[in-house]
Write a protein that holds these residues in place. Sequence first.
Motif, PDB file in Angstrom:
ATOM      1  N   THR A  16       0.801  -1.221   0.000  1.00  0.00           N
ATOM      2  CA  THR A  16       0.000   0.000   0.000  1.00  0.00           C
ATOM      3  C   THR A  16       0.838   1.278   0.000  1.00  0.00           C
ATOM      4  OG1 THR A  16      -0.127  -0.014   2.420  1.00  0.00           O
ATOM      5  CG2 THR A  16      -1.889  -1.133   1.216  1.00  0.00           C
ATOM      6  N   ILE A  17       2.106   1.196   0.342  1.00  0.00           N
ATOM      7  CA  ILE A  17       2.952   2.390   0.386  1.00  0.00           C
ATOM      8  C   ILE A  17       3.324   2.793  -1.035  1.00  0.00           C
ATOM      9  CG2 ILE A  17       5.062   3.385   1.339  1.00  0.00           C
ATOM     10  CD1 ILE A  17       5.041   1.096   3.403  1.00  0.00           C
ATOM     11  N   ASP A  18       3.320   4.105  -1.282  1.00  0.00           N
ATOM     12  CA  ASP A  18       3.657   4.567  -2.624  1.00  0.00           C
ATOM     13  C   ASP A  18       4.389   5.898  -2.543  1.00  0.00           C
ATOM     14  OD1 ASP A  18       3.868   4.451  -5.334  1.00  0.00           O
ATOM     15  OD2 ASP A  18       1.796   4.998  -5.762  1.00  0.00           O
ATOM     16  N   HIS A  19       5.101   6.219  -3.614  1.00  0.00           N
ATOM     17  CA  HIS A  19       5.830   7.477  -3.742  1.00  0.00           C
ATOM     18  C   HIS A  19       5.317   8.216  -4.970  1.00  0.00           C
ATOM     19  CE1 HIS A  19       9.206   7.456  -0.873  1.00  0.00           C
ATOM     20  NE2 HIS A  19       9.151   6.143  -0.971  1.00  0.00           N
ATOM     21  N   LYS A  20       5.248   9.519  -4.836  1.00  0.00           N
ATOM     22  CA  LYS A  20       4.954  10.369  -5.978  1.00  0.00           C
ATOM     23  C   LYS A  20       6.080  11.380  -6.114  1.00  0.00           C
ATOM     24  CE  LYS A  20       1.683  13.854  -7.693  1.00  0.00           C
ATOM     25  NZ  LYS A  20       0.461  14.656  -7.364  1.00  0.00           N
ATOM     26  N   LEU A  21       6.629  11.488  -7.303  1.00  0.00           N
ATOM     27  CA  LEU A  21       7.668  12.469  -7.581  1.00  0.00           C
ATOM     28  C   LEU A  21       6.994  13.769  -8.002  1.00  0.00           C
ATOM     29  CD1 LEU A  21      10.603  13.285  -7.967  1.00  0.00           C
ATOM     30  CD2 LEU A  21      10.540  12.245 -10.232  1.00  0.00           C
ATOM     31  N   ASN A  22       7.157  14.808  -7.186  1.00  0.00           N
ATOM     32  CA  ASN A  22       6.465  16.074  -7.442  1.00  0.00           C
ATOM     33  C   ASN A  22       7.235  16.965  -8.410  1.00  0.00           C
ATOM     34  OD1 ASN A  22       4.408  15.372  -5.590  1.00  0.00           O
ATOM     35  ND2 ASN A  22       5.715  16.012  -3.896  1.00  0.00           N
ATOM     36  N   ARG A  23       8.506  17.190  -8.130  1.00  0.00           N
ATOM     37  CA  ARG A  23       9.317  18.005  -9.034  1.00  0.00           C
ATOM     38  C   ARG A  23      10.790  17.792  -8.725  1.00  0.00           C
ATOM     39  NH1 ARG A  23      10.936  23.182  -7.089  1.00  0.00           N
ATOM     40  NH2 ARG A  23      10.405  23.500  -4.889  1.00  0.00           N
ATOM     41  N   ALA A  24      11.617  18.131  -9.690  1.00  0.00           N
ATOM     42  CA  ALA A  24      13.058  17.959  -9.564  1.00  0.00           C
ATOM     43  C   ALA A  24      13.752  19.298  -9.748  1.00  0.00           C
ATOM     44  CB  ALA A  24      13.557  16.954 -10.596  1.00  0.00           C
ATOM     45  N   ILE A  25      14.825  19.501  -8.986  1.00  0.00           N
ATOM     46  CA  ILE A  25      15.640  20.709  -9.128  1.00  0.00           C
ATOM     47  C   ILE A  25      17.112  20.284  -9.194  1.00  0.00           C
ATOM     48  CG2 ILE A  25      14.001  22.189  -7.906  1.00  0.00           C
ATOM     49  CD1 ILE A  25      15.849  22.050  -5.460  1.00  0.00           C
ATOM     50  N   THR A  26      17.950  21.220  -9.620  1.00  0.00           N
ATOM     51  CA  THR A  26      19.381  20.951  -9.705  1.00  0.00           C
ATOM     52  C   THR A  26      20.110  21.749  -8.637  1.00  0.00           C
ATOM     53  OG1 THR A  26      19.249  20.548 -12.088  1.00  0.00           O
ATOM     54  CG2 THR A  26      21.416  21.072 -11.183  1.00  0.00           C
ATOM     55  N   ILE A  27      20.859  21.050  -7.800  1.00  0.00           N
ATOM     56  CA  ILE A  27      21.725  21.683  -6.800  1.00  0.00           C
ATOM     57  C   ILE A  27      23.161  21.437  -7.224  1.00  0.00           C
ATOM     58  CG2 ILE A  27      22.489  21.683  -4.394  1.00  0.00           C
ATOM     59  CD1 ILE A  27      19.719  22.814  -4.639  1.00  0.00           C
ATOM     60  N   ASP A  28      23.931  22.520  -7.409  1.00  0.00           N
ATOM     61  CA  ASP A  28      25.297  22.363  -7.885  1.00  0.00           C
ATOM     62  C   ASP A  28      26.284  22.260  -6.717  1.00  0.00           C
ATOM     63  OD1 ASP A  28      25.596  24.950  -6.889  1.00  0.00           O
ATOM     64  OD2 ASP A  28      25.552  25.900  -8.857  1.00  0.00           O
ATOM     65  N   SER A  29      27.545  22.088  -7.060  1.00  0.00           N
ATOM     66  CA  SER A  29      28.667  22.086  -6.109  1.00  0.00           C
ATOM     67  C   SER A  29      28.656  20.918  -5.136  1.00  0.00           C
ATOM     68  CB  SER A  29      28.718  23.414  -5.322  1.00  0.00           C
ATOM     69  OG  SER A  29      28.785  24.518  -6.189  1.00  0.00           O
ATOM     70  N   LEU A  30      27.949  19.841  -5.482  1.00  0.00           N
ATOM     71  CA  LEU A  30      27.930  18.642  -4.650  1.00  0.00           C
ATOM     72  C   LEU A  30      28.796  17.536  -5.220  1.00  0.00           C
ATOM     73  CD1 LEU A  30      24.091  18.409  -3.904  1.00  0.00           C
ATOM     74  CD2 LEU A  30      25.864  19.161  -2.322  1.00  0.00           C
ATOM     75  N   GLY A  31      29.284  17.694  -6.450  1.00  0.00           N
ATOM     76  CA  GLY A  31      29.851  16.558  -7.153  1.00  0.00           C
ATOM     77  C   GLY A  31      28.712  15.616  -7.483  1.00  0.00           C
ATOM     78  N   ALA A  32      28.946  14.318  -7.333  1.00  0.00           N
ATOM     79  CA  ALA A  32      27.860  13.344  -7.445  1.00  0.00           C
ATOM     80  C   ALA A  32      27.242  13.207  -6.059  1.00  0.00           C
ATOM     81  CB  ALA A  32      28.390  12.007  -7.935  1.00  0.00           C
ATOM     82  N   CYS A  33      26.017  13.691  -5.899  1.00  0.00           N
ATOM     83  CA  CYS A  33      25.366  13.648  -4.584  1.00  0.00           C
ATOM     84  C   CYS A  33      25.180  12.191  -4.158  1.00  0.00           C
ATOM     85  CB  CYS A  33      24.027  14.369  -4.632  1.00  0.00           C
ATOM     86  SG  CYS A  33      23.252  14.556  -3.007  1.00  0.00           S
ATOM     87  N   GLN A  34      25.544  11.899  -2.905  1.00  0.00           N
ATOM     88  CA  GLN A  34      25.501  10.526  -2.407  1.00  0.00           C
ATOM     89  C   GLN A  34      24.443  10.291  -1.344  1.00  0.00           C
ATOM     90  OE1 GLN A  34      27.538   7.964  -3.715  1.00  0.00           O
ATOM     91  NE2 GLN A  34      27.856   9.615  -5.193  1.00  0.00           N
ATOM     92  N   GLY A  35      23.845  11.363  -0.809  1.00  0.00           N
ATOM     93  CA  GLY A  35      22.836  11.132   0.215  1.00  0.00           C
ATOM     94  C   GLY A  35      22.357  12.409   0.867  1.00  0.00           C
ATOM     95  N   ILE A  36      21.382  12.238   1.763  1.00  0.00           N
ATOM     96  CA  ILE A  36      20.762  13.344   2.475  1.00  0.00           C
ATOM     97  C   ILE A  36      20.576  12.944   3.932  1.00  0.00           C
ATOM     98  CG2 ILE A  36      18.515  12.519   1.631  1.00  0.00           C
ATOM     99  CD1 ILE A  36      17.407  15.338   2.074  1.00  0.00           C
ATOM    100  N   SER A  37      20.818  13.895   4.826  1.00  0.00           N
ATOM    101  CA  SER A  37      20.556  13.691   6.252  1.00  0.00           C
ATOM    102  C   SER A  37      19.692  14.839   6.740  1.00  0.00           C
ATOM    103  CB  SER A  37      21.862  13.637   7.044  1.00  0.00           C
ATOM    104  OG  SER A  37      21.610  13.477   8.433  1.00  0.00           O
ATOM    105  N   TYR A  38      18.499  14.504   7.247  1.00  0.00           N
ATOM    106  CA  TYR A  38      17.584  15.513   7.782  1.00  0.00           C
ATOM    107  C   TYR A  38      17.716  15.516   9.296  1.00  0.00           C
ATOM    108  CZ  TYR A  38      13.302  17.995   9.001  1.00  0.00           C
ATOM    109  OH  TYR A  38      12.394  18.883   9.536  1.00  0.00           O
ATOM    110  N   GLN A  39      18.047  16.677   9.880  1.00  0.00           N
ATOM    111  CA  GLN A  39      18.311  16.774  11.309  1.00  0.00           C
ATOM    112  C   GLN A  39      17.570  17.970  11.911  1.00  0.00           C
ATOM    113  OE1 GLN A  39      22.559  16.783  11.989  1.00  0.00           O
ATOM    114  NE2 GLN A  39      22.920  15.072  10.605  1.00  0.00           N
TER     115      GLN A  39
END
Length: 301
Positions: A31-54
């Motif tokens: 029953t769990i699902d994901h919807k992709l709402n929109r995409a943006i470009t963030i520079d200066s990360l190289g190849a982004c490897q992850g996200i940490s929300y704190q």
Amino acid sequence: MNVIFYLKLMQKLTLTIVAAVVGIGSIAAGTIDHKLNRAITIDSLGACQGISYQNGRIFLYGDREVGMIREFKLENDSLVYQHKEYKLTQNGQDVINHPTGMAYNNDKGPTFIGNSIRLNAAGSQWRAVIYNVNWKGLLKTGTLDGNLINTIEDDACIQGTRPEYVKYNNKWYVATADYGDHGNEVRLYDPEKLAKAKSTKEPGVLYKKFTCTPWVQNLYWKANKGILVLIQNKLEGRQWRFTYVDLEKSIEAGKQVVLSQVDGIDRGDELEGFSLLGGDEKGIAVTSSRKNNVNFTTTSW
């Protein structure tokens, strides 16, 4: 009257307990699902490897010319760079060159950052390292100088490491998983023993493990539901997959017990990380692409 009072009291307690149990276990398979709402470009990360929300702070990490972390804040529906960059270097030398996971637990335990180093072109040999870092110190000074507490060889791994805190039987553990097409596992390490170890093969570091499907890029722990999300590719380095597993049942079974597998987002690039943003619905998924590497999502339960 006393008998009636106690009967009513017991009824309320029973309903409370049932509600608590149902709150975790009421998710029907698929029953769990994901919807992709929109995409943006963030520079200066190289190849982004992850996200940490704190606690409202958003950290994106990548492998630019050196491993690094940049801090952002969500304002309305936009990510705003806070002009804070943290280089994963020591004495000017690149240390965590390819960060693949960040285990942060609101100061309830050590902070760990993973590094997965490919040793051959075929991807059959890896060096996986977990670093115990002084997170507050890193945020203050901007480098690992004076903030690298311990370096741990993740010898218990099969292919790479990606640490994330999870809770099992009312105790916190550091979970990690493999990337590859065979022998993949999710492993739980004791954080206190891990923090001081030189190798994850030392006695007492590895607590439990279970087998999982291939191409796990990162892990995300959904605490209020007891769910571990395997952030995966469908193929090596390509396409998106989110696998929601019941952590407790998976540990008991010795293999992943899947609640839902989400394959419906039609993207061909390399999904690297995901985090919800403090609630149950709004989240961000990141990829290693140069464009459209930060993606706003909605999760439905």
